[in-house]
Design a protein around this motif. Structure first.
Motif, PDB file in Angstrom:
ATOM      1  N   LEU A  23       5.121   9.742  -9.582  1.00  0.00           N
ATOM      2  CA  LEU A  23       4.751   8.414  -9.092  1.00  0.00           C
ATOM      3  C   LEU A  23       3.955   7.661 -10.155  1.00  0.00           C
ATOM      4  O   LEU A  23       4.195   6.479 -10.409  1.00  0.00           O
ATOM      5  CB  LEU A  23       3.954   8.544  -7.790  1.00  0.00           C
ATOM      6  N   ARG A  51       3.887  -1.054   3.792  1.00  0.00           N
ATOM      7  CA  ARG A  51       3.211   0.220   3.554  1.00  0.00           C
ATOM      8  C   ARG A  51       4.286   1.268   3.325  1.00  0.00           C
ATOM      9  O   ARG A  51       5.139   1.490   4.179  1.00  0.00           O
ATOM     10  CB  ARG A  51       2.326   0.602   4.735  1.00  0.00           C
ATOM     11  N   LEU A  52       4.239   1.884   2.159  1.00  0.00           N
ATOM     12  CA  LEU A  52       5.194   2.908   1.772  1.00  0.00           C
ATOM     13  C   LEU A  52       4.508   4.258   1.942  1.00  0.00           C
ATOM     14  O   LEU A  52       3.481   4.518   1.314  1.00  0.00           O
ATOM     15  CB  LEU A  52       5.627   2.700   0.323  1.00  0.00           C
ATOM     16  N   LYS A  91      10.943  -1.310  -3.625  1.00  0.00           N
ATOM     17  CA  LYS A  91      10.130  -1.091  -2.421  1.00  0.00           C
ATOM     18  C   LYS A  91       8.890  -1.969  -2.429  1.00  0.00           C
ATOM     19  O   LYS A  91       8.443  -2.424  -1.380  1.00  0.00           O
ATOM     20  CB  LYS A  91       9.721   0.390  -2.286  1.00  0.00           C
ATOM     21  N   ARG A  92       8.345  -2.219  -3.598  1.00  0.00           N
ATOM     22  CA  ARG A  92       7.167  -3.095  -3.694  1.00  0.00           C
ATOM     23  C   ARG A  92       7.457  -4.482  -3.134  1.00  0.00           C
ATOM     24  O   ARG A  92       6.573  -5.145  -2.621  1.00  0.00           O
ATOM     25  CB  ARG A  92       6.721  -3.229  -5.151  1.00  0.00           C
ATOM     26  N   LEU A 138      11.043   2.210  -6.804  1.00  0.00           N
ATOM     27  CA  LEU A 138       9.679   1.856  -6.412  1.00  0.00           C
ATOM     28  C   LEU A 138       9.444   0.358  -6.548  1.00  0.00           C
ATOM     29  O   LEU A 138       8.832  -0.269  -5.674  1.00  0.00           O
ATOM     30  CB  LEU A 138       8.667   2.646  -7.251  1.00  0.00           C
ATOM     31  N   LYS A 186       0.859  -1.185   0.000  1.00  0.00           N
ATOM     32  CA  LYS A 186       0.000   0.000   0.000  1.00  0.00           C
ATOM     33  C   LYS A 186       0.892   1.230   0.000  1.00  0.00           C
ATOM     34  O   LYS A 186       1.884   1.286   0.727  1.00  0.00           O
ATOM     35  CB  LYS A 186      -0.889  -0.011   1.234  1.00  0.00           C
ATOM     36  N   THR A 187       0.559   2.194  -0.829  1.00  0.00           N
ATOM     37  CA  THR A 187       1.332   3.428  -0.923  1.00  0.00           C
ATOM     38  C   THR A 187       0.439   4.583  -0.518  1.00  0.00           C
ATOM     39  O   THR A 187      -0.708   4.679  -0.967  1.00  0.00           O
ATOM     40  CB  THR A 187       1.852   3.634  -2.354  1.00  0.00           C
ATOM     41  N   GLU A 188       0.978   5.434   0.346  1.00  0.00           N
ATOM     42  CA  GLU A 188       0.204   6.562   0.839  1.00  0.00           C
ATOM     43  C   GLU A 188       1.035   7.834   0.760  1.00  0.00           C
ATOM     44  O   GLU A 188       2.256   7.794   0.845  1.00  0.00           O
ATOM     45  CB  GLU A 188      -0.236   6.310   2.280  1.00  0.00           C
ATOM     46  N   PHE A 241      -3.360   3.144  -3.511  1.00  0.00           N
ATOM     47  CA  PHE A 241      -2.786   4.457  -3.253  1.00  0.00           C
ATOM     48  C   PHE A 241      -3.840   5.360  -2.632  1.00  0.00           C
ATOM     49  O   PHE A 241      -4.985   5.384  -3.071  1.00  0.00           O
ATOM     50  CB  PHE A 241      -2.289   5.091  -4.563  1.00  0.00           C
TER      51      PHE A 241
END
Length: 156
Positions: free
Chosen positions: A141, A98-99, A92-93, A89, A2-4, A33
């Motif tokens: 992004l 949670r990013l 990081k995935r 990215l 999950k990216t926030e 996102f």
């Protein structure tokens, strides 16, 4: 993963709001996102810059979970080309649950937020308004997502 994106205060300009919303929706096609807006502090005229950063930092830290990978958008952060951001990215995935990207308030971040951060990224050595940074970052992004998928949005 999950990216926030955490933001201090609302995006005031309706044109920026529209662009940010558009890119946020596009990003959502590639990964979960969301954008979280931390309300601006009130009566900041009575606060020093340090007090304002401290109070904003306290609000931010309350929203973070211990396992979060926290990335500050900061002028002193690492600069990358768009293709490098895509590679970063993608990595990081595979490693982050949670990013969380954070765009701070007008005076930056408190020392406690800097201490909590895992990394810092810079969009440019140029100075942008906080409103503009939001739009530029969401576009980058989105661009990274299209690069990862091999889609034709990005040209080299």
């Amino acid at each position: 993963m999950k990216t926030e994106l955490f933001l201090i205060g609302k995006t005031a300009d309706k044109h920026f709001q529209a662009g940010i919303s558009d890119y946020a929706e596009r990003i959502g096609h590639y990964m979960p996102f969301s954008i979280h807006i931390i309300p601006e502090l009130r009566n900041t005229k009575n606060l020093t810059e340090e007090q304002q950063k401290q109070q904003e930092g306290e609000q931010l830290l309350k929203l973070l979970q211990p396992q979060d990978t926290v990335v500050l958008l900061d002028e002193r952060g690492k600069e990358m080309r768009s293709t490098e951001l895509a590679q970063w990215l993608e990595q990081k995935r595979n490693t982050a649950r949670r990013l969380v990207f954070i765009i701070g308030g007008p005076y930056g971040f408190s020392p406690t937020v800097y201490q909590r951060a895992n990394e810092m990224l810079s969009l440019s050595r140029l100075t942008f308004s906080h409103q503009m940074v939001r739009l530029v970052f969401t576009e980058q992004l989105y661009r990274a997502c299209t690069i990862i998928k091999g889609e034709p949005y990005h040209h080299e």
